[in-house]
Design an enzyme around this catalytic site. Structure first.
Site, PDB file in Angstrom:
ATOM      1  N   GLY A   9       0.871  -0.936  -0.098  1.00 17.28           N
ATOM      2  CA  GLY A   9      -0.109  -0.003   0.076  1.00 17.28           C
ATOM      3  C   GLY A   9       0.871   1.226  -0.037  1.00 17.28           C
ATOM      4  O   GLY A   9       1.971   1.241  -0.102  1.00 17.28           O
ATOM      5  N   GLY A  10       0.358   2.614   0.266  1.00 21.51           N
ATOM      6  CA  GLY A  10       0.919   3.657   0.203  1.00 21.51           C
ATOM      7  C   GLY A  10       2.062   3.821   1.462  1.00 21.51           C
ATOM      8  O   GLY A  10       2.888   4.622   1.136  1.00 21.51           O
ATOM      9  N   MET A  11       1.776   3.207   2.280  1.00 22.17           N
ATOM     10  CA  MET A  11       2.765   3.471   3.709  1.00 22.17           C
ATOM     11  C   MET A  11       3.806   2.315   3.626  1.00 22.17           C
ATOM     12  O   MET A  11       4.775   2.605   4.331  1.00 22.17           O
ATOM     13  CB  MET A  11       1.781   3.191   4.850  1.00 22.17           C
ATOM     14  CG  MET A  11       1.189   4.392   5.401  1.00 22.17           C
ATOM     15  SD  MET A  11       2.077   5.888   6.113  1.00 22.17           S
ATOM     16  CE  MET A  11       2.708   4.973   7.265  1.00 22.17           C
ATOM     17  N   GLY A  12       3.625   1.431   2.922  1.00 17.82           N
ATOM     18  CA  GLY A  12       4.410   0.118   2.923  1.00 17.82           C
ATOM     19  C   GLY A  12       3.888  -1.119   2.287  1.00 17.82           C
ATOM     20  O   GLY A  12       3.029  -1.092   1.733  1.00 17.82           O
ATOM     21  N   VAL A  14       2.986  -5.386   3.521  1.00 18.59           N
ATOM     22  CA  VAL A  14       2.622  -6.594   4.556  1.00 18.59           C
ATOM     23  C   VAL A  14       3.267  -7.606   3.988  1.00 18.59           C
ATOM     24  O   VAL A  14       3.079  -8.165   3.149  1.00 18.59           O
ATOM     25  CB  VAL A  14       1.165  -6.705   4.756  1.00 18.59           C
ATOM     26  CG1 VAL A  14       0.577  -7.655   5.714  1.00 18.59           C
ATOM     27  CG2 VAL A  14       0.340  -5.180   4.888  1.00 18.59           C
ATOM     28  N   LYS A  29       3.400  -5.699   8.909  1.00 14.86           N
ATOM     29  CA  LYS A  29       3.199  -4.524   8.092  1.00 14.86           C
ATOM     30  C   LYS A  29       4.569  -3.596   8.479  1.00 14.86           C
ATOM     31  O   LYS A  29       4.993  -3.486   9.700  1.00 14.86           O
ATOM     32  CB  LYS A  29       2.151  -3.662   8.496  1.00 14.86           C
ATOM     33  CG  LYS A  29       1.733  -2.407   7.742  1.00 14.86           C
ATOM     34  CD  LYS A  29       0.643  -1.811   7.860  1.00 14.86           C
ATOM     35  CE  LYS A  29       0.296  -1.016   6.864  1.00 14.86           C
ATOM     36  NZ  LYS A  29      -1.196  -0.245   6.852  1.00 14.86           N
ATOM     37  N   ASP A 129     -11.502   4.818   5.112  1.00 16.09           N
ATOM     38  CA  ASP A 129     -10.962   4.253   3.867  1.00 16.09           C
ATOM     39  C   ASP A 129     -11.732   2.947   3.475  1.00 16.09           C
ATOM     40  O   ASP A 129     -11.152   2.103   3.133  1.00 16.09           O
ATOM     41  CB  ASP A 129      -9.387   4.072   3.803  1.00 16.09           C
ATOM     42  CG  ASP A 129      -8.682   3.919   2.527  1.00 16.09           C
ATOM     43  OD1 ASP A 129      -9.569   4.096   1.389  1.00 16.09           O
ATOM     44  OD2 ASP A 129      -7.868   3.038   2.291  1.00 16.09           O
TER      45      ASP A 129
END
Length: 175
Positions: A9-12, A14, A29, A129
């Site tokens: 995803g946008g943050m990192g 998993v 994550k 979200d």
């Protein structure tokens, strides 16, 4: 032991990992390397961990631990949810019109999502979200609302987010 990426995803990302202590697979994550030096991104990551961990509900992914990797970056250890996204689940359904059993199954998933969101709202937390890609559908009727990364706790929106253990690295189950 790291067993590969399961989502991004946008943050990192998993990753699937083996928890040697408890002898089970978990999801870990990890903050994207490009964000690892960004204090604001790290605060958001820790806030996500704290919010998700405080939402103890059967349809919200359980958090096991907030830890630090060997390089000092934070990681979030959660239940590894096996299954598919609600988006993939819907796309795999036969063409409409649906049989009553199919409608019942879809409504059962949606009711569990509503129950999870209602629980979060009762705690002052708004997901912000909620979409089919952030809902996992597993076997035996298991449904999890995932990715609380941009959630807000309306009771405490800017709570400080210290990492557990201060400057002391925690042992993460990734070898």
């Amino acid at each position: 032991d790291d067993h590969g990426e399961v989502a991004r995803g946008g943050m990192g990302s998993v990753r699937r990992a083996w928890d040697q202590d408890l002898q089970r697979f978990v999801a870990v994550k990890i903050v994207a390397p490009s964000l690892a030096a960004d204090p604001e991104a790290l605060d958001r990551f820790v806030r996500e961990a704290q919010i998700t961990a405080q939402l103890d509900h059967p349809n919200i992914v359980p958090v096991h631990r907030l830890a630090r990797l060997a390089d000092g970056s934070p990681c979030l250890v959660m239940k590894l949810v096996e299954g598919c996204t609600f988006k993939a689940y819907i796309e795999a359904l036969p063409p409409a019109p649906w049989e009553a059993t199919v409608i019942d199954d879809v409504l059962s998933v949606l009711l569990k999502v509503c129950d999870a969101v209602s629980f979060a709202h009762s705690r002052g937390v708004v997901h912000r979200d909620l979409k089919p890609e952030n809902i996992m559908v597993g076997s035996f009727g298991r449904v999890y609302v995932m990715d609380w990364g941009i959630a807000r706790n309306l009771h405490n929106p800017e709570a400080p987010a210290p990492l557990a253990g201060g400057d002391q690295p925690l042992r993460a189950p990734m070898g």
